[in-house]
Motif scaffolding. Structure first.
Motif, short mmCIF file in Angstrom:
data_model
loop_
_atom_site.label_atom_id
_atom_site.label_comp_id
_atom_site.label_asym_id
_atom_site.label_seq_id
_atom_site.Cartn_x
_atom_site.Cartn_y
_atom_site.Cartn_z
N GLU A 243 0.77 22.63 11.48
CA GLU A 243 -0.11 22.71 12.63
C GLU A 243 -0.99 21.47 12.66
OE1 GLU A 243 -2.34 26.28 12.41
OE2 GLU A 243 -0.62 27.61 12.78
N LYS A 244 -1.56 21.20 13.82
CA LYS A 244 -2.43 20.04 13.96
C LYS A 244 -3.62 20.15 13.00
CE LYS A 244 -4.67 17.10 17.40
NZ LYS A 244 -5.09 16.94 18.79
N ASP A 245 -3.99 19.02 12.40
CA ASP A 245 -5.09 18.89 11.43
C ASP A 245 -4.74 19.42 10.05
OD1 ASP A 245 -6.79 17.65 13.28
OD2 ASP A 245 -7.49 19.56 14.06
N ASP A 246 -3.50 19.90 9.86
CA ASP A 246 -3.08 20.27 8.51
C ASP A 246 -2.98 19.02 7.64
OD1 ASP A 246 -2.93 22.89 9.16
OD2 ASP A 246 -0.75 23.04 9.16
N VAL A 247 -3.32 19.15 6.37
CA VAL A 247 -3.14 18.05 5.42
C VAL A 247 -1.88 18.35 4.63
CG1 VAL A 247 -4.10 16.85 3.44
CG2 VAL A 247 -5.62 17.62 5.27
N VAL A 248 -0.92 17.42 4.70
CA VAL A 248 0.39 17.64 4.08
C VAL A 248 0.73 16.50 3.12
CG1 VAL A 248 1.24 18.95 6.05
CG2 VAL A 248 1.58 16.48 5.99
N LYS B 50 0.82 -1.21 0.00
CA LYS B 50 0.00 0.00 0.00
C LYS B 50 0.85 1.26 0.00
CE LYS B 50 -2.65 -0.97 3.60
NZ LYS B 50 -3.73 -0.77 4.59
N TYR B 51 1.98 1.21 0.71
CA TYR B 51 2.84 2.40 0.84
C TYR B 51 4.30 2.02 0.55
CZ TYR B 51 -1.30 4.16 3.25
OH TYR B 51 -2.59 4.52 3.57
N PRO B 52 4.64 1.77 -0.69
CA PRO B 52 6.04 1.44 -1.02
C PRO B 52 6.95 2.65 -0.79
CG PRO B 52 4.77 1.76 -3.02
CD PRO B 52 3.78 1.80 -1.88
N GLU B 53 8.23 2.36 -0.52
CA GLU B 53 9.20 3.43 -0.29
C GLU B 53 9.31 4.31 -1.53
OE1 GLU B 53 12.91 2.02 1.08
OE2 GLU B 53 12.08 0.93 2.79
N GLY B 54 9.36 5.63 -1.30
CA GLY B 54 9.45 6.59 -2.39
C GLY B 54 8.10 7.08 -2.87
N MET B 55 7.02 6.49 -2.36
CA MET B 55 5.68 6.88 -2.80
C MET B 55 5.29 8.22 -2.19
SD MET B 55 2.13 4.79 -2.15
CE MET B 55 0.56 5.39 -2.78
N LYS B 56 4.65 9.07 -3.00
CA LYS B 56 4.14 10.34 -2.51
C LYS B 56 2.75 10.10 -1.92
CE LYS B 56 4.60 14.07 -5.02
NZ LYS B 56 4.33 15.12 -6.06
N VAL B 57 2.54 10.53 -0.66
CA VAL B 57 1.27 10.29 0.04
C VAL B 57 0.78 11.59 0.66
CG1 VAL B 57 1.72 7.86 0.53
CG2 VAL B 57 2.50 9.61 2.14
N GLN B 58 -0.49 11.58 1.03
CA GLN B 58 -1.12 12.69 1.74
C GLN B 58 -1.60 12.19 3.08
OE1 GLN B 58 -4.39 14.66 -0.12
NE2 GLN B 58 -3.16 16.35 -0.89
N GLY B 59 -1.50 13.06 4.10
CA GLY B 59 -1.96 12.67 5.42
C GLY B 59 -2.31 13.88 6.26
N ARG B 60 -2.94 13.60 7.40
CA ARG B 60 -3.37 14.65 8.32
C ARG B 60 -2.47 14.68 9.55
NH1 ARG B 60 -6.99 14.91 12.75
NH2 ARG B 60 -7.33 12.66 12.53
N VAL B 61 -2.06 15.87 9.95
CA VAL B 61 -1.22 16.03 11.14
C VAL B 61 -2.10 15.77 12.37
CG1 VAL B 61 0.24 17.58 12.48
CG2 VAL B 61 0.24 17.72 9.98
N VAL B 62 -1.78 14.71 13.11
CA VAL B 62 -2.58 14.35 14.29
C VAL B 62 -1.88 14.68 15.59
CG1 VAL B 62 -3.91 12.56 13.13
CG2 VAL B 62 -1.71 11.97 14.15
N SER B 63 -0.57 14.87 15.54
CA SER B 63 0.17 15.19 16.77
C SER B 63 1.50 15.82 16.41
CB SER B 63 0.39 13.93 17.61
OG SER B 63 1.10 14.25 18.80
N ILE B 64 1.94 16.74 17.26
CA ILE B 64 3.21 17.43 17.05
C ILE B 64 4.06 17.28 18.31
CG2 ILE B 64 4.34 19.65 16.62
CD1 ILE B 64 1.92 20.51 15.04
N ALA B 65 5.29 16.80 18.12
CA ALA B 65 6.23 16.67 19.22
C ALA B 65 7.45 17.55 18.93
CB ALA B 65 6.65 15.21 19.39
N ASP B 66 8.35 17.63 19.90
CA ASP B 66 9.55 18.44 19.70
C ASP B 66 10.42 17.90 18.57
OD1 ASP B 66 8.77 20.06 21.76
OD2 ASP B 66 9.98 19.03 23.27
#
Length: 646
Positions: free
Chosen positions: A400-405, A350-366
Motif C-alpha cells: 500500500e502507499k507509504d508502506d516501507v518495504v 550508492k546502489y550497486p546491483e544486488g544490494m538490499k535497500v529500504q524504501g517508501r511506496v510513493v505510487s502504485i500502478a497496474d
C-alpha cells in the motif's frame, strides 16, 4: 362674551413671536399634543411661552387697518426716507441659493440647537447632533461655520440648514478631487464585509477589495479593522454613490522603481532571496521585491512532492535560483532543488546491483509499485518481481502507499534515470530445484484450486501449481468438463508428466496414476474376436455396447442384423476395428465383415513373419561376401597408413 384663556403656542424665533397675529386663538394644549410632523420640522418644539389670546366672537374691537394703509409710509418717515431705509436693509442681506454650502456665523449654542446667521432675513438652526463632539467643544458664538442651505423657507417660514449635508457634500467634493488628481487620502477601516473592507473616507463609506489591501494575499482581514491607512481612489460613481479605494496601488507605485531595477539585472542562473507570497496546488509564488516569480512544484525538490506546503510555508524567506526569464511577458521561473546536488550523482556506487535497500511506496500502478529510496531517487518493483509463486493481479495485493518495504536492486539505467527493484529475490526461488522435488513420472498428492473448460489446476505445494488437461483425467470416460470428475478443494493424486522451467509450468496427469486399460484391450479385442455385451446407449446411428472387459464399443446400424436396439439388450458381435490411439472400438454382426477381418489378419501375420523370421541361405551368403569385402578394405587402409609413417 369673550373669555381669556391661557394657551401654549409654539414659536420658532423671536421674529415669529412678534409676527403672531392677535386674532389667533388657541385652545388649551400641551407639548404632548404636538404632531410628529411638527416635531420634525420644528426642532425647537417644547419651548413654550404664555400669551393672552382673545376668543373671536364675531365682533370687531379696536382700530381696523386695511392693507393699503399698512403699506403706506409711516408718518414718522417720508416716502423717500422709507425707501432709503428699506434699500439699506435689503443690502445687508446675502444673495443665496438653495442646495449650496454657505458660510454662517454662530449666534448661540444650547443643548439642542445651534443658531446660525447666514446673512438672510432670518436665522437658521442646526441640531447639535449634526456636529461631532470635537467640533462642539471648539465652537463658540461668533465663529464661522459652513452649512448646507437645504431650503430658504419651509411652510412655517423657517430657514432650513444642515451641517451633516454640508459635511457629506464637502466629502464628495474631496473624493472627486482626489479621484481626478490621484491624490492620496487617509481613511479608517471600519469593518470587514464579504470580499473586502469598509473604509470611512471623510464620512463616506468606501469599499476596499481584499485584493487591494496589499501586494501580498491577506490572510487575517480582522487585523486591519480600526486601522487608519492611506488610499488611492480608483473608482468613483457619484450617481450610485460608489467609491472604491486601493492601498495596493500605492505600494505598487513605490515598488515600480525597484521592480524595474530587478528586471533589468535578472538573468538565468542568478540566486535571489524572496518571500513566499502564495501557495497553490501547482507551485509557489515568490515575491522577489516587486517582481513575482513562479516556483513550480516540480522544481521544489528532487523528490516527489504532493503539495508545495510540504516544503515551504507562507511568508517564509528563502533563496531561489532563476531558471528562466521571459523578457517579453516578464515571467520569472524559479527553482529550489537546483541549489542542491543532484541525487543521481554517483548512483552506481550508492546502489550497486544486488544490494538490499529500504524504501517508501510513493505510487502504485497496474504494472508495479514505485519506491522512493531517497529524495529524487525512485525505483520500480514490477509486478512480475513481487513473488516467485503468487499470481498477483495488482500490486495493491501486496503493498500500500507509504508502506516501507525491503527490496533488491536488480538494474540501474543511469541515462533514463530508472532503477529496477525486486522483492521476490529476497527469498530462494522455489523453481531452482523443481525437478529434484517433482521429477517426471513421480506421483504426488495435490489440491484442486481451479476448474476451467480445458482442465484442472492443482496445487502441489504453496505457490507451485500444475495443470491436468481434461484429456488426462480418465482413460475411458469422455469428459466434456472437469467438474464431471472433480470438485474445487478436492484432494487428488497426480503424476508429473512434464516441467517447463522457462515458462514455469508443470503438466500433470490423473489417469496415469492407473494402468492404461487400453493396453489390455489391445490384446483382448483384436479384430475378428467374438465378443458379448449389453446396450448402454442408443442413437440414430447405432448403439453403444459395454463389453465384458470394461471397454465400450459402437455397433453401427449398417453393421447390425437387428432392426433396432433398446438399452439393456444383450448383443453378440465381432470386433470390426480397434483404434488404441483414438480409444475407439467398432463392432459388426455381418459375416462378410468377419471374413474380411480374418483375411486381413492373416495377411498381416504373414508379413510380420517375413520381417522378423530366420534369414535364408541366399541372404546368409550375401552377408558373408559383404563381410569379406569390408575386412579387405580395412586391411588396405591400415597398410597405407603404416607406409606413410615410414
Amino acid at each position: 362674551m369673550e373669555e381669556v384663556v391661557e394657551a401654549t403656542e409654539t414659536v420658532e424665533t423671536s421674529a415669529q413671536v412678534e409676527a403672531t397675529e392677535s386674532n389667533e386663538v388657541a385652545t388649551e394644549s400641551t407639548p404632548e399634543m404636538a404632531s410628529d410632523e411638527e416635531l420634525e420640522e420644528n426642532p425647537l418644539v417644547g419651548e413654550t411661552e404664555t400669551v393672552l389670546a382673545h376668543v373671536f366672537s364675531g365682533e370687531v374691537e379696536g382700530e381696523v387697518f386695511t392693507l393699503d394703509q399698512l403699506e403706506k409710509p409711516s408718518d414718522e418717515y417720508s416716502k423717500d426716507e422709507y425707501n432709503q431705509l428699506m434699500g439699506m436693509y435689503e443690502n445687508t442681506l446675502n444673495e443665496i441659493e438653495e442646495k449650496e454650502i454657505v458660510t454662517g456665523r454662530i449666534i448661540s449654542i444650547d443643548d439642542k440647537y445651534v443658531v446660525i446667521d447666514i446673512g438672510f432675513k432670518s436665522e437658521g438652526i442646526v441640531a447639535v447632533n449634526e456636529f461631532n463632539n470635537k467640533q462642539l467643544e471648539s465652537m463658540a458664538p461668533g465663529d464661522e461655520v459652513d452649512v448646507f442651505l437645504d431650503r430658504v423657507e419651509d411652510k412655517d417660514g423657517q430657514l432650513i440648514l444642515s451641517r451633516r449635508k454640508a459635511d457629506i457634500l464637502q466629502a464628495w467634493e474631496k473624493i472627486e478631487a482626489s479621484h481626478t488628481s490621484g491624490e492620496v487620502v487617509e481613511g479608517l477601516i471600519k469593518r470587514r464585509i464579504k470580499g473586502g473592507m469598509v473604509v470611512d473616507l471623510f464620512g463616506i463609506d468606501a469599499f476596499l477589495p481584499g485584493s487591494q489591501i496589499d501586494v501580498r494575499p491577506v490572510r487575517d482581514f480582522d487585523a486591519y479593522v480600526n486601522k487608519t491607512m492611506e488610499f488611492q481612489v480608483v473608482k468613483l460613481n457619484m450617481v450610485a454613490e460608489n467609491v472604491v479605494v486601493s492601498h495596493r496601488a500605492l505600494i505598487e507605485n513605490d515598488l515600480e522603481e525597484q521592480r524595474e531595477q530587478i528586471l533589468d539585472t535578472i538573468e538565468s542562473g542568478q540566486v535571489l532571496e524572496g518571500a513566499v507570497k502564495n501557495i497553490t496546488d501547482f507551485g509557489v509564488f515568490i515575491d522577489l521585491g516587486g517582481v513575482d516569480g513562479l516556483l513550480h512544484i516540480t522544481d521544489l525538490s528532487w523528490g516527489r512532492v504532493d503539495n508545495p506546503s510540504e516544503i515551504v510555508q507562507l511568508d517564509q524567506r528563502l533563496n531561489v535560483a532563476v531558471i528562466d526569464f521571459d523578457e517579453r511577458s516578464k515571467r520569472v521561473s524559479l527553482g529550489l532543488k537546483q541549489l542542491q546536488p543532484h541525487p543521481w550523482e554517483g548512483i552506481q556506487s550508492k546502489y550497486p546491483e544486488g544490494m538490499k535497500v529500504q524504501g517508501r511506496v510513493v505510487s502504485i500502478a497496474d504494472y508495479g509499485a514505485f519506491i522512493e529510496l531517497e529524495k529524487g531517487v525512485e525505483g520500480l518493483i514490477h509486478i512480475s518481481e513481487m513473488s516467485w509463486t503468487q499470481h498477483i493481479k495488482h500490486p495493491s495485493q501486496l503493498v500500500e502507499k507509504d508502506d516501507v518495504v525491503e527490496c533488491i536492486v536488480l538494474n540501474i539505467n543511469e541515462d533514463e534515470k530508472k532503477i529496477s527493484l525486486g522483492v521476490k529475490q529476497l527469498t530462494t526461488d522455489p523453481w531452482a530445484d523443481i525437478l529434484e522435488r517433482f521429477p517426471i513420472g513421480s506421483k504426488h498428492q495435490g489440491t484442486v484450486r481451479n476448474l476451467t473448460n480445458f482442465g484442472v489446476f492443482v496445487e502441489l505445494e504453496p505457490g507451485i501449481d500444475g495443470l491436468i488437461h481434461v484429456s488426462d483425467l480418465s482413460w475411458e470416460d469422455k469428459i466434456e468438463h472437469p467438474n464431471e470428475v472433480v470438485k474445487k478443494d478436492q484432494e487428488i493424486e497426480v503424476v508429473i508428466l512434464g516441467v517447463d522451467f522457462d515458462n514455469r509450468r508443470i503438466t500433470l496427469g490423473h489417469k496415469q496414476v492407473m494402468q492404461n486399460p487400453w493396453e489390455t484391450y489391445a490384446k483382448e479385442y483384436t479384430p475378428g474376436t467374438e465378443v458379448k455385451g449389453s446396450v448402454v446407449k442408443v442413437t440414430d446411428r447405432g448403439a453403444f455396447v459395454a463389453l465384458e472387459k470394461g471397454a465400450e464399443a459402437f455397433l453401427n446400424m449398417t453393421k447390425s442384423v437387428v432392426a433396432e436396439f433398446k438399452e439393456g439388450d444383450e448383443v453378440e458381435a465381432y470386433i470390426f476395428r480397434f483404434d488404441e490411439q483414438g480409444k475407439n472400438i467398432e463392432l459388426s454382426q455381418l459375416d462378410a465383415d468377419q471374413k474380411k477381418v480374418k483375411a486381413a489378419k492373416k495377411k498381416a501375420e504373414e508379413k510380420a513373419d517375413m520381417e522378423t523370421g530366420a534369414p535364408t541361405l541366399g541372404e546368409m551368403s550375401g552377408l558373408a561376401a559383404l563381410k569379406e569385402k569390408m575386412e579387405a578394405e580395412e586391411q588396405a587402409e591400415a597398410d597405407q597408413k603404416a607406409k606413410n609413417e615410414e
